[in-house]
Enzyme design. Structure first.
Site, PDB file in Angstrom:
ATOM      1  N   SER A  49      -4.529   2.248  -8.482  1.00  0.00           N
ATOM      2  CA  SER A  49      -5.307   3.494  -8.517  1.00  0.00           C
ATOM      3  C   SER A  49      -6.088   3.540  -9.822  1.00  0.00           C
ATOM      4  O   SER A  49      -5.682   2.926 -10.819  1.00  0.00           O
ATOM      5  CB  SER A  49      -4.344   4.679  -8.470  1.00  0.00           C
ATOM      6  N   ALA A 103       2.149   5.569 -14.306  1.00  0.00           N
ATOM      7  CA  ALA A 103       2.945   4.430 -14.806  1.00  0.00           C
ATOM      8  C   ALA A 103       3.149   3.396 -13.705  1.00  0.00           C
ATOM      9  O   ALA A 103       3.010   2.189 -13.926  1.00  0.00           O
ATOM     10  CB  ALA A 103       4.291   4.934 -15.333  1.00  0.00           C
ATOM     11  N   SER A 104       3.450   3.878 -12.498  1.00  0.00           N
ATOM     12  CA  SER A 104       3.694   2.935 -11.394  1.00  0.00           C
ATOM     13  C   SER A 104       2.418   2.168 -11.063  1.00  0.00           C
ATOM     14  O   SER A 104       2.451   0.964 -10.779  1.00  0.00           O
ATOM     15  CB  SER A 104       4.206   3.677 -10.146  1.00  0.00           C
ATOM     16  N   LYS A 105       1.278   2.836 -11.140  1.00  0.00           N
ATOM     17  CA  LYS A 105       0.005   2.195 -10.776  1.00  0.00           C
ATOM     18  C   LYS A 105      -0.468   1.236 -11.871  1.00  0.00           C
ATOM     19  O   LYS A 105      -1.043   0.186 -11.579  1.00  0.00           O
ATOM     20  CB  LYS A 105      -1.057   3.262 -10.485  1.00  0.00           C
ATOM     21  N   ASN A 156       0.796  -1.234   0.000  1.00  0.00           N
ATOM     22  CA  ASN A 156       0.000   0.000   0.000  1.00  0.00           C
ATOM     23  C   ASN A 156       0.828   1.285   0.000  1.00  0.00           C
ATOM     24  O   ASN A 156       0.346   2.323  -0.457  1.00  0.00           O
ATOM     25  CB  ASN A 156      -0.925  -0.035   1.237  1.00  0.00           C
ATOM     26  N   TYR A 160       3.471   8.519 -11.540  1.00  0.00           N
ATOM     27  CA  TYR A 160       2.465   7.895 -10.655  1.00  0.00           C
ATOM     28  C   TYR A 160       1.582   6.951 -11.469  1.00  0.00           C
ATOM     29  O   TYR A 160       1.399   5.783 -11.105  1.00  0.00           O
ATOM     30  CB  TYR A 160       1.630   8.985  -9.982  1.00  0.00           C
TER      31      TYR A 160
HETATM   32  N1  LIG Z   1      -5.731   8.784  -1.440  1.00  0.00           N
HETATM   33  C1  LIG Z   1      -6.143   8.523  -2.687  1.00  0.00           C
HETATM   34  O1  LIG Z   1      -6.981   9.240  -3.266  1.00  0.00           O
HETATM   35  C2  LIG Z   1      -5.607   7.315  -3.424  1.00  0.00           C
HETATM   36  C3  LIG Z   1      -6.237   6.977  -4.626  1.00  0.00           C
HETATM   37  C4  LIG Z   1      -5.775   5.882  -5.322  1.00  0.00           C
HETATM   38  C5  LIG Z   1      -4.717   5.141  -4.838  1.00  0.00           C
HETATM   39  N2  LIG Z   1      -4.124   5.496  -3.674  1.00  0.00           N
HETATM   40  C6  LIG Z   1      -2.992   4.693  -3.212  1.00  0.00           C
HETATM   41  O2  LIG Z   1      -3.269   4.175  -1.942  1.00  0.00           O
HETATM   42  C7  LIG Z   1      -2.053   4.048  -1.203  1.00  0.00           C
HETATM   43  C8  LIG Z   1      -2.192   4.773   0.134  1.00  0.00           C
HETATM   44  O3  LIG Z   1      -2.479   6.119  -0.132  1.00  0.00           O
HETATM   45  P1  LIG Z   1      -2.913   7.149   1.015  1.00  0.00           P
HETATM   46  O4  LIG Z   1      -3.790   8.133   0.365  1.00  0.00           O
HETATM   47  O5  LIG Z   1      -3.346   6.421   2.206  1.00  0.00           O
HETATM   48  O6  LIG Z   1      -1.490   7.863   1.271  1.00  0.00           O
HETATM   49  P2  LIG Z   1      -0.893   8.651   2.528  1.00  0.00           P
HETATM   50  O7  LIG Z   1      -1.954   8.980   3.503  1.00  0.00           O
HETATM   51  O8  LIG Z   1      -0.050   9.736   1.952  1.00  0.00           O
HETATM   52  O9  LIG Z   1       0.060   7.533   3.201  1.00  0.00           O
HETATM   53  C9  LIG Z   1       1.162   7.048   2.477  1.00  0.00           C
HETATM   54  C10 LIG Z   1       1.853   5.972   3.286  1.00  0.00           C
HETATM   55  O10 LIG Z   1       2.997   5.503   2.537  1.00  0.00           O
HETATM   56  C11 LIG Z   1       4.153   5.575   3.371  1.00  0.00           C
HETATM   57  N3  LIG Z   1       5.391   5.841   2.635  1.00  0.00           N
HETATM   58  C12 LIG Z   1       5.633   6.828   1.731  1.00  0.00           C
HETATM   59  N4  LIG Z   1       6.929   6.783   1.335  1.00  0.00           N
HETATM   60  C13 LIG Z   1       7.515   5.747   2.000  1.00  0.00           C
HETATM   61  C14 LIG Z   1       8.815   5.203   2.035  1.00  0.00           C
HETATM   62  N5  LIG Z   1       9.827   5.711   1.297  1.00  0.00           N
HETATM   63  N6  LIG Z   1       9.050   4.133   2.832  1.00  0.00           N
HETATM   64  C15 LIG Z   1       8.065   3.614   3.584  1.00  0.00           C
HETATM   65  N7  LIG Z   1       6.806   4.086   3.619  1.00  0.00           N
HETATM   66  C16 LIG Z   1       6.535   5.157   2.828  1.00  0.00           C
HETATM   67  C17 LIG Z   1       3.852   6.749   4.310  1.00  0.00           C
HETATM   68  O11 LIG Z   1       4.707   6.633   5.438  1.00  0.00           O
HETATM   69  P3  LIG Z   1       5.133   7.908   6.346  1.00  0.00           P
HETATM   70  O12 LIG Z   1       3.960   8.174   7.244  1.00  0.00           O
HETATM   71  O13 LIG Z   1       6.345   7.419   7.075  1.00  0.00           O
HETATM   72  O14 LIG Z   1       5.416   9.029   5.388  1.00  0.00           O
HETATM   73  C18 LIG Z   1       2.386   6.487   4.618  1.00  0.00           C
HETATM   74  O15 LIG Z   1       2.247   5.483   5.590  1.00  0.00           O
HETATM   75  C19 LIG Z   1      -0.948   4.634  -2.085  1.00  0.00           C
HETATM   76  O16 LIG Z   1      -0.295   3.602  -2.787  1.00  0.00           O
HETATM   77  C20 LIG Z   1      -1.720   5.499  -3.056  1.00  0.00           C
HETATM   78  O17 LIG Z   1      -1.044   5.683  -4.277  1.00  0.00           O
HETATM   79  C21 LIG Z   1      -4.552   6.570  -2.940  1.00  0.00           C
END
Ligand SMILES: NC(=O)c1ccc[n+]([C@@H]2O[C@H](COP(=O)([O-])OP(=O)(O)OC[C@H]3O[C@@H](n4cnc5c(N)ncnc54)[C@H](OP(=O)(O)O)[C@@H]3O)[C@@H](O)[C@H]2O)c1
Length: 253
Positions: free
Chosen positions: A143, A160-162, A91, A158
């Site tokens: 995503s 591309a990675s997804k 995640n 982003y």
């Molecule tokens: N929110 C959306 O609208 C959305 C939509 C589609 C997909 N997603 C995907 O869902 C997933 C979670 O998203 P979210 O919205 O919950 O994001 P978020 O609230 O920004 O949380 C991101 C998490 O990833 C961790 N992280 C980032 N860089 C890291 C690193 N170098 N090493 C270890 N951990 C790291 C962060 O840790 P720290 O707390 O230590 O920074 C945090 O726990 C992501 O893959 C995102 O792309 C989100």
């Protein structure tokens, strides 16, 4: 009347990357409430430990997903503590500054791929030997941005990675089906987390984002977590290689 309890994770050990906040934290919460022992991992140690302390049956192990040794250490410490791994939720992720392709530095491009794609490869590779033993379940968080292009959404690394995570879900599902490891993928629409804060600064921003979703609103992290729970549980035992949109209908437009 006897009610059937679905989606139990009783006796399971789950590892959730990016578990300190947002979708990862909600997933850990839903998992622990449904009987799992949970390990959350993320980079910022104090935020992680604070989040772990709010959940039962949950510990935090800090690690940078970009560092292979860190990742191996998380896997080893999880197995030392709980004896096995049944569930891996890939995640953790970052979102870059919105820029057109010709404006992105290669270092920015690499950073996104290192966390969002190679990071998932690192965790999956290190966990596979244990997931083979437990007939485990992997859930990749992709995503809607991996499914289609959006006007003005200039975050190519982003996307591309997804998109890569979607095809890797299918590759890994096929590769490890004989080992009884299942691999599934979830594509959320816009979810209310720290990641999307920059796009939800004003009530006008929020109104616009809500209107982008046919259901009429953006999602909450626990709504994605409940879908992850389905893939994690044995109730989805016959499902592998699946890509599920959890997006208020955003991707059907
Ligand atoms: N929110 C959306 O609208 C959305 C939509 C589609 C997909 N997603 C995907 O869902 C997933 C979670 O998203 P979210 O919205 O919950 O994001 P978020 O609230 O920004 O949380 C991101 C998490 O990833 C961790 N992280 C980032 N860089 C890291 C690193 N170098 N090493 C270890 N951990 C790291 C962060 O840790 P720290 O707390 O230590 O920074 C945090 O726990 C992501 O893959 C995102 O792309 C989100």
């Amino acid at each position: 009347m006897r009610l059937m309890k679905l989606f139990s994770l009783f006796g399971k050990v789950a590892l959730v990357t990016g578990g300190s906040r947002g979708i990862g934290f909600s997933t850990a919460k839903v998992f622990s409430e449904n009987g799992a022992h949970v390990v959350i991992t993320s980079k910022d140690s104090s935020r992680l430990q604070n989040s772990a302390s709010k959940l039962s049956n949950t510990i935090g192990i800090a690690a940078d997903i970009k560092n292979e040794n860190d990742v191996k250490r998380v896997i080893e410490q999880t197995v030392e503590k709980f004896g096995k791994i049944d569930i891996l939720v890939n995640n953790a992720g970052i979102f870059p500054k919105i820029k057109k392709l010709h404006e992105i530095d290669e270092s920015e491009w690499q950073e996104v791929l290192d966390v969002n794609l190679t990071g998932q490869f690192r965790f999956t590779k290190a966990a596979i030997p244990y997931l083979k033993k437990s007939s485990g379940s992997i859930i990749n968080i992709s995503s809607d941005a991996g499914l289609k292009a959006y006007e003005g959404f200039n975050a190519d690394a982003y996307s591309a990675s997804k998109a890569a995570l979607i095809i890797l879900t299918k590759c890994w599902a096929l590769e490890y089906a004989k080992d009884k490891i299942r691999v599934n993928c979830i594509c959320p629409g816009v979810v209310d987390t720290d990641m999307t804060k920059p796009f939800l600064k004003t009530s006008k921003d929020r109104e616009f984002m809500n209107s982008e979703h046919p259901i009429g609103r953006i999602g909450q992290p626990e709504e994605v977590a409940k879908a992850i729970l389905y893939f994690a549980s044995d109730d989805s035992a016959w499902t592998t290689g699946a890509v599920l949109t959890v997006d208020g209908g955003e991707s059907i437009k």
